[in-house]
Design a protein around this motif. Sequence first.
Motif, short mmCIF file in Angstrom:
data_model
loop_
_atom_site.label_atom_id
_atom_site.label_comp_id
_atom_site.label_asym_id
_atom_site.label_seq_id
_atom_site.Cartn_x
_atom_site.Cartn_y
_atom_site.Cartn_z
N GLY A 154 -2.24 -10.73 -3.93
CA GLY A 154 -2.69 -10.65 -2.55
C GLY A 154 -2.28 -9.38 -1.85
O GLY A 154 -2.80 -9.03 -0.81
N TRP A 155 -1.32 -8.68 -2.41
CA TRP A 155 -0.82 -7.43 -1.87
C TRP A 155 -1.51 -6.22 -2.48
O TRP A 155 -1.37 -5.11 -2.00
CB TRP A 155 0.69 -7.33 -2.12
CG TRP A 155 0.97 -7.16 -3.59
CD1 TRP A 155 1.00 -5.97 -4.27
CD2 TRP A 155 1.18 -8.17 -4.55
NE1 TRP A 155 1.23 -6.19 -5.61
CE2 TRP A 155 1.35 -7.55 -5.81
CE3 TRP A 155 1.25 -9.56 -4.50
CZ2 TRP A 155 1.58 -8.25 -6.98
CZ3 TRP A 155 1.49 -10.26 -5.67
CH2 TRP A 155 1.65 -9.62 -6.89
N ASN B 174 1.78 -10.40 2.57
CA ASN B 174 1.40 -10.95 1.27
C ASN B 174 2.46 -10.68 0.21
O ASN B 174 2.72 -11.53 -0.64
CB ASN B 174 0.04 -10.41 0.83
CG ASN B 174 -1.10 -10.97 1.65
OD1 ASN B 174 -0.95 -11.99 2.33
ND2 ASN B 174 -2.24 -10.32 1.61
#
Length: 137
Positions: A40-41, A57
């Motif tokens: 998510g990052w 994230n």
Amino acid sequence: MNHVEIIKQYREYFKQKNIQGALELVSDDAIWHTDNAGGGWSGTHEGKEAILQHLKNIGKECQLTSWETRSIFPYNEKQVIETAYLKFKFLATGEEYESDAVCFFNIEEGKITRYKIYEDEQKLIDCYQRVLSAQKS
């Protein structure tokens, strides 16, 4: 502040967990380039709000256990390079990842406008895939 001092202050804010202070040094339309591990990052993040979400994230999935800046120096009139060592663990499994890193920062009008980190990306991808596999089991 000169460009090197801006990056040193940016890192100091992070060390103090002062994310808002760090983001004050980032331009509203900055572009952050990170890894391609699929988390998510991961990926490219455009704008301060997207960068803030990127940082959130990271915190949802990882715990930074070490960030050691080794050097920060000017590269040219607009860029600063930081060399560092980083280590973190994935919260879901406790698996650890560590790598040397080189970060490029572009600075214009006293604000960070672009960031790119180079690290052992294949090692990160492999580690993250093991974490995902473990979560499915």
